[in-house]
Design an enzyme around this catalytic site. Structure first.
Site, mmCIF file in Angstrom:
data_model
loop_
_atom_site.group_PDB
_atom_site.id
_atom_site.type_symbol
_atom_site.label_atom_id
_atom_site.label_comp_id
_atom_site.label_asym_id
_atom_site.label_seq_id
_atom_site.Cartn_x
_atom_site.Cartn_y
_atom_site.Cartn_z
ATOM 1 N NE ARG A 225 -4.340 -1.435 0.099
ATOM 2 C CZ ARG A 225 -4.063 -2.818 -0.132
ATOM 3 N NH1 ARG A 225 -3.655 -2.552 -1.768
ATOM 4 N NH2 ARG A 225 -5.491 -3.116 -0.408
ATOM 5 C CG HIS A 273 -3.042 -0.791 -6.748
ATOM 6 N ND1 HIS A 273 -3.577 0.048 -5.848
ATOM 7 C CD2 HIS A 273 -3.128 -1.671 -6.519
ATOM 8 C CE1 HIS A 273 -4.144 -1.279 -4.707
ATOM 9 N NE2 HIS A 273 -3.267 -2.406 -5.375
HETATM 10 P P1 NAP Z 1 -1.943 -11.585 4.673
HETATM 11 O O1 NAP Z 1 -1.990 -13.238 4.456
HETATM 12 O O2 NAP Z 1 -2.811 -11.132 5.603
HETATM 13 O O3 NAP Z 1 -0.266 -11.383 5.697
HETATM 14 C C1 NAP Z 1 0.279 -10.221 6.593
HETATM 15 C C2 NAP Z 1 1.832 -10.151 7.013
HETATM 16 O O4 NAP Z 1 1.724 -9.250 7.238
HETATM 17 C C3 NAP Z 1 1.502 -11.593 7.870
HETATM 18 O O5 NAP Z 1 2.751 -11.776 8.227
HETATM 19 C C4 NAP Z 1 1.334 -10.812 8.887
HETATM 20 O O6 NAP Z 1 1.876 -11.327 10.072
HETATM 21 C C5 NAP Z 1 2.321 -9.488 8.624
HETATM 22 N N1 NAP Z 1 2.137 -8.530 9.501
HETATM 23 C C6 NAP Z 1 1.082 -7.772 9.603
HETATM 24 N N2 NAP Z 1 1.396 -6.841 10.537
HETATM 25 C C7 NAP Z 1 1.720 -7.058 10.963
HETATM 26 C C8 NAP Z 1 3.163 -6.282 11.597
HETATM 27 N N3 NAP Z 1 2.719 -4.591 12.297
HETATM 28 N N4 NAP Z 1 5.009 -5.876 12.025
HETATM 29 C C9 NAP Z 1 5.052 -7.094 11.627
HETATM 30 N N5 NAP Z 1 4.398 -7.993 10.598
HETATM 31 C C10 NAP Z 1 2.814 -7.938 9.948
HETATM 32 O O7 NAP Z 1 -1.714 -10.572 3.302
HETATM 33 P P2 NAP Z 1 -1.620 -11.132 2.233
HETATM 34 O O8 NAP Z 1 -2.927 -11.761 1.805
HETATM 35 O O9 NAP Z 1 -0.604 -11.316 1.878
HETATM 36 O O10 NAP Z 1 -1.418 -10.120 1.185
HETATM 37 C C11 NAP Z 1 -0.778 -8.851 2.349
HETATM 38 C C12 NAP Z 1 -1.237 -7.037 1.459
HETATM 39 O O11 NAP Z 1 -0.626 -7.010 0.580
HETATM 40 C C13 NAP Z 1 -2.514 -7.349 1.912
HETATM 41 O O12 NAP Z 1 -3.346 -6.489 2.943
HETATM 42 C C14 NAP Z 1 -2.911 -5.877 0.495
HETATM 43 O O13 NAP Z 1 -2.618 -3.982 1.134
HETATM 44 C C15 NAP Z 1 -1.773 -5.805 -0.419
HETATM 45 N N6 NAP Z 1 -1.451 -6.249 -1.885
HETATM 46 C C16 NAP Z 1 -1.680 -5.669 -2.732
HETATM 47 C C17 NAP Z 1 -1.745 -6.371 -4.002
HETATM 48 C C18 NAP Z 1 -1.258 -4.834 -5.931
HETATM 49 O O14 NAP Z 1 -1.938 -5.068 -6.668
HETATM 50 N N7 NAP Z 1 -0.803 -4.382 -5.222
HETATM 51 C C19 NAP Z 1 -2.600 -7.127 -4.299
HETATM 52 C C20 NAP Z 1 -2.274 -8.560 -3.370
HETATM 53 C C21 NAP Z 1 -2.448 -7.868 -1.943
HETATM 54 P P3 NAP Z 1 1.125 -12.913 11.434
HETATM 55 O O15 NAP Z 1 1.735 -14.004 10.070
HETATM 56 O O16 NAP Z 1 2.340 -12.218 12.335
HETATM 57 O O17 NAP Z 1 0.258 -12.417 11.758
HETATM 58 C C1 GLV Z 2 -4.886 -5.159 -3.784
HETATM 59 O O1 GLV Z 2 -4.574 -3.691 -3.853
HETATM 60 C C2 GLV Z 2 -6.441 -5.727 -2.986
HETATM 61 O O2 GLV Z 2 -4.920 -5.710 -2.227
HETATM 62 O O3 GLV Z 2 -6.314 -6.750 -3.513
#
Ligand code: NAP
Ligand code: GLV
Length: 310
Positions: A225, A273
């Site tokens: 983000r 994005h």
């Molecule tokens: P997820 O499965 O919920 O994983 C989040 C990870 O971040 C977990 O390992 C969590 O730790 C860690 N985390 C959260 N808060 C933290 C903190 N304060 N300090 C250290 N680590 C922390 O999320 P995801 O599915 O991988 O997605 C991650 C993010 O990618 C989304 O929230 C979104 O913003 C972004 N995204 C971007 C795009 C794009 O096109 N650019 C597309 C999709 C997603 P724990 O394992 O300990 O819970």
């Molecule tokens: C895209 O940024 C998503 O969070 O799915």
């Protein structure tokens, strides 16, 4: 069982409803704002809530997000806090994100920005190429996306590291957690990849302090983000060359304003994005599973923990 879809695409060309009807023929799908009898609507599928959505749908039992990150929904005061919220875990989106991360890591590892600049100036000069095991990759966020990206980077032989909120053991990855492990994680990271959710704890995390703890000449890949980044601090680190390059997919303001310095900074590569998009075909099974769970009064899959913020 009725579901309202909030979509930017006209219903006639939207992929969600036909795929849902294929997997769950009994489903009654409606498109916002044509919600029909609002008392019949059990769930809504959306990226962001349009004005008046929740006032018009008093009998909602669940909210399904069309994205992985739910910061926009959690930050919206109009979204009722008592409704369960499920985020998306879409295998196609996960694969796309790992492609994006691999592309940017290899781009920086193989000094592609340097060679691209040389080509523009017709300069023939070979630079020493570090071996992958000498290049330390660090992924912030070891969830669905972070772990998959690390798995896809592993065959290249990089020195892999990762940081998460709670401790994790991942084969072939040096893991760190919490504030205790953060400084050590940053000090061993040559290419930092951000895959954290945006929460109160992670907003502005990529600031002068963080950037100052990376080794001189490190790189940043931000595909989570824009509000994770303090733009002025990032620009200062890029201007001075302390940070050798940044690949940015997300921004505080999207679309990125035309006069923003990121557009023309020689050390920035940017995309709009577009790192990983939701694919309704691969995401629909999860929505259908959650609709069945709503019907049966069971807990949702990929339920967001509102107290954690992700
Ligand atoms: P997820 O499965 O919920 O994983 C989040 C990870 O971040 C977990 O390992 C969590 O730790 C860690 N985390 C959260 N808060 C933290 C903190 N304060 N300090 C250290 N680590 C922390 O999320 P995801 O599915 O991988 O997605 C991650 C993010 O990618 C989304 O929230 C979104 O913003 C972004 N995204 C971007 C795009 C794009 O096109 N650019 C597309 C999709 C997603 P724990 O394992 O300990 O819970
Ligand atoms: C895209 O940024 C998503 O969070 O799915």
């Amino acid at each position: 069982m009725a579901l309202v879809i909030v979509s930017r695409v006209h219903p006639s060309s939207d992929v969600w409803a036909p795929e849902m009807r294929r997997l769950m023929p009994e489903i009654d799908v409606r498109y916002w704002p044509d919600v029909g009898n609002p008392d019949e609507v059990d769930a809504v599928l959306m990226w962001q809530a349009p004005d008046g959505l929740f006032d018009r749908l008093p009998k909602l039992k669940a909210i399904f997000a069309t994205g992985a990150g739910v910061d926009a929904i959690l930050g919206d005061a109009s979204v009722p806090k008592h409704l369960p919220l499920a985020r998306l875990v879409d295998p196609s989106m996960t694969a796309e994100m790992s492609e994006y991360v691999t592309l940017q890591v290899l781009r920086f590892h193989r000094q592609e920005p340097t060679y691209a600049a040389q080509q523009r100036d017709r300069v023939w000069k070979v630079h020493p190429q570090p071996h992958p095991e000498q290049r330390r990759i660090g992924v912030m966020g070891l969830g669905e996306l972070g772990q998959d990206a690390l798995g896809k980077l592993a065959p290249f032989g990089f020195a892999l590291g990762g940081w998460s909120r709670t401790p994790k053991a991942l084969e072939g990855v040096e893991t760190f957690s919490g504030s205790d492990g953060f400084a050590r994680f940053l000090a061993r990271t040559d290419i930092l990849v951000n895959l954290l959710p945006l929460t109160a704890e992670t907003e502005n995390i990529i600031d002068a302090r963080l950037l100052g703890q990376l080794p001189e000449g490190a790189f940043l890949v931000n595909c989570a983000r824009g509000r994770h980044v303090v733009d002025d601090d990032l620009l200062a680190a890029l201007d001075s060359g302390r940070l050798a390059g940044a690949a940015l997919d997300v921004f505080r303001e999207e679309p990125l304003p035309a006069d923003h310095r990121f557009w023309s900074h020689p050390r920035v590569i940017l995309t709009p994005h577009a790192a990983a998009l939701t694919n309704p075909l691969t995401a629909t099974p999860q929505i259908v599973e959650n609709l069945r769970r709503v019907q049966a009064g069971q807990p949702l899959v990929n339920l967001v923990d509102r107290s954690r913020g992700y």
